[in-house]
Design an enzyme around this catalytic site. Structure first.
Site, PDB file in Angstrom:
ATOM      1  N   HIS A 119       0.836  -1.211   0.000  1.00 34.46           N
ATOM      2  CA  HIS A 119       0.000   0.000   0.000  1.00 34.46           C
ATOM      3  C   HIS A 119       0.864   1.252   0.000  1.00 34.46           C
ATOM      4  O   HIS A 119       2.059   1.212   0.274  1.00 34.46           O
ATOM      5  CB  HIS A 119      -0.927   0.018   1.219  1.00 34.46           C
ATOM      6  CG  HIS A 119      -0.198   0.163   2.525  1.00 34.46           C
ATOM      7  ND1 HIS A 119       0.546  -0.854   3.075  1.00 34.46           N
ATOM      8  CD2 HIS A 119      -0.091   1.205   3.382  1.00 34.46           C
ATOM      9  CE1 HIS A 119       1.078  -0.444   4.216  1.00 34.46           C
ATOM     10  NE2 HIS A 119       0.717   0.809   4.418  1.00 34.46           N
ATOM     11  N   ASP A 121       0.483   4.872   2.065  1.00 37.51           N
ATOM     12  CA  ASP A 121      -0.281   5.242   3.264  1.00 37.51           C
ATOM     13  C   ASP A 121      -1.474   6.148   2.959  1.00 37.51           C
ATOM     14  O   ASP A 121      -1.333   7.181   2.275  1.00 37.51           O
ATOM     15  CB  ASP A 121       0.636   5.939   4.282  1.00 37.51           C
ATOM     16  CG  ASP A 121       1.570   4.940   4.947  1.00 37.51           C
ATOM     17  OD1 ASP A 121       1.181   3.769   5.104  1.00 37.51           O
ATOM     18  OD2 ASP A 121       2.704   5.335   5.283  1.00 37.51           O
ATOM     19  N   HIS A 268       4.809   0.156   0.263  1.00 33.97           N
ATOM     20  CA  HIS A 268       5.518  -0.658   1.240  1.00 33.97           C
ATOM     21  C   HIS A 268       4.609  -1.751   1.772  1.00 33.97           C
ATOM     22  O   HIS A 268       3.383  -1.703   1.627  1.00 33.97           O
ATOM     23  CB  HIS A 268       6.074   0.195   2.381  1.00 33.97           C
ATOM     24  CG  HIS A 268       5.042   0.969   3.125  1.00 33.97           C
ATOM     25  ND1 HIS A 268       4.434   2.093   2.608  1.00 33.97           N
ATOM     26  CD2 HIS A 268       4.490   0.775   4.341  1.00 33.97           C
ATOM     27  CE1 HIS A 268       3.564   2.563   3.471  1.00 33.97           C
ATOM     28  NE2 HIS A 268       3.559   1.781   4.544  1.00 33.97           N
ATOM     29  N   ARG A 283       4.903   6.173  14.257  1.00 34.33           N
ATOM     30  CA  ARG A 283       4.995   6.752  12.913  1.00 34.33           C
ATOM     31  C   ARG A 283       4.489   8.181  12.935  1.00 34.33           C
ATOM     32  O   ARG A 283       3.409   8.442  13.466  1.00 34.33           O
ATOM     33  CB  ARG A 283       4.165   5.927  11.928  1.00 34.33           C
ATOM     34  CG  ARG A 283       4.473   6.271  10.484  1.00 34.33           C
ATOM     35  CD  ARG A 283       3.625   5.444   9.542  1.00 34.33           C
ATOM     36  NE  ARG A 283       2.428   6.160   9.175  1.00 34.33           N
ATOM     37  CZ  ARG A 283       1.376   5.616   8.563  1.00 34.33           C
ATOM     38  NH1 ARG A 283       1.391   4.332   8.255  1.00 34.33           N
ATOM     39  NH2 ARG A 283       0.328   6.340   8.254  1.00 34.33           N
TER      40      ARG A 283
HETATM   41  C1  SIN Z   1       2.983   1.032   7.966  1.00 34.17           C
HETATM   42  O1  SIN Z   1       3.135   2.189   8.333  1.00 34.17           O
HETATM   43  O2  SIN Z   1       2.344   0.726   6.976  1.00 34.17           O
HETATM   44  C2  SIN Z   1       3.660  -0.054   8.791  1.00 34.17           C
HETATM   45  C3  SIN Z   1       5.036  -0.304   8.298  1.00 34.17           C
HETATM   46  C4  SIN Z   1       5.809  -1.188   9.224  1.00 34.17           C
HETATM   47  O3  SIN Z   1       5.360  -1.453  10.347  1.00 34.17           O
HETATM   48  O4  SIN Z   1       6.908  -1.601   8.848  1.00 34.17           O
END
Ligand code: SIN
Length: 292
Positions: A119, A121, A268, A283
């Site tokens: 995806h 974000d 990612h 995050r």
């Molecule tokens: C995310 O923000 O999509 C999670 C990425 C992760 O935990 O590595």
């Protein structure tokens, strides 16, 4: 044995390390197309010159990694604010008193982990995030890597016919099927509705001017203006195409590592392969512009 050879698949051109050298940070690339580890900077107190070079490194490498960082929650937020206004996640839990500090956590009690599928974000927002800065403080003994894929490389590797077909198409992105009920176990009540937006299937990056594919398995529900079965078929092809390992890098976390990715040109996927171990971090997400 398959008759397919490497020549039947996409061929990507390694991007040369051209341009000005970096003066205040050191860059070690993970692959020729995406990812670089940066050293020589303390993200709790970067100089203005280092900030300029970090901006440049993000544009050149799409996702940048830092090791052995020691930031307070406030310093993490301050670092994010140097790239723009911070984004508030429409659903995910956050640290007490800090709505911009999203909690990323999976442990023995988890039924799922954040970001398990490919995806970009919150692409369901009308103004989706430009970047996300993930600071992992606790890691499992093994696993918990994050994979990143260049949507420039995926776009560049399409045939000219497919590029022409996609030109001008828009797609619907929705948060409804993703977020409803997702964080109930963490005590987050559902909202009446979740974001929905329409974005171009191919977007132009506002800094580099390069074209990137901008549909993803997580949020994109359909391409608009074409029959449903055609949309399903094209999206299926694009998802398989963009998940080619040629376009990817994979980051092995250690405690106190930071990854900063550009959601406008990279997707990612987090690996949840470490249950019942714990992985924890925060995050900070930076707001972006409307994709064009
Ligand atoms: C995310 O923000 O999509 C999670 C990425 C992760 O935990 O590595």
């Amino acid at each position: 044995m398959s008759s397919l050879s490497a020549l039947d698949g996409p061929r990507i051109k390694a991007r040369d390390e051209s341009g000005r050298p970096y003066e205040t940070i050191r860059i070690d690339r993970l692959t020729p197309v995406i990812g670089a580890e940066i050293s020589g900077v303390d993200l709790a107190a970067p100089t203005n010159h280092q900030m300029d070079e970090i901006h440049r490194a993000l544009a050149e490498h799409l996702v940048i990694f830092f090791r052995d960082q020691h930031m307070s929650q406030q310093q993490h937020l301050d670092f994010g604010r140097r790239f723009g206004e911070l984004h508030l996640h429409p659903a995910a839990p956050h640290e007490p008193g800090h709505p911009e500090l999203m909690v990323i956590k999976a442990d023995e009690n988890s039924l799922r982990a954040n970001g398990e599928g490919w995806h970009s974000d919150v692409s369901c927002d009308e103004y989706p995030p430009m970047g996300s800065i993930l600071y992992i403080k606790e890691c499992p003994p093994a696993g918990g890597d994050t994979l990143f894929a260049s949507m420039y490389a995926a776009y560049d590797a399409l045939s000219d016919r497919m590029k022409a077909y996609l030109e001008g198409l828009t797609a619907e992105h929705s948060g409804e099927h993703v977020y409803r009920g997702m964080f109930a176990k963490e005590g987050v009540a559902d909202k009446a509705s979740y974001p929905r937006a329409e974005h171009p299937v191919v977007r132009r990056h506002p800094v580099t001017g390069r074209r990137a594919l901008y549909v993803n398995r997580g949020f994109t529900t359909r391409i608009l203006g074409i029959p449903r079965d055609e949309s399903d078929g094209i999206l299926r092809y694009l998802y398989e195409h963009m998940e080619n390992p040629l376009f990817q890098c994979r980051f092995r976390w250690q405690p106190n590592s930071v990854a900063f990715w550009d959601n406008r040109c990279a997707q990612h996927r987090a690996m949840w392969d470490y249950w019942p171990h714990r992985r924890y971090g925060n995050r900070v997400t930076v707001k972006g512009e409307r994709p064009v």
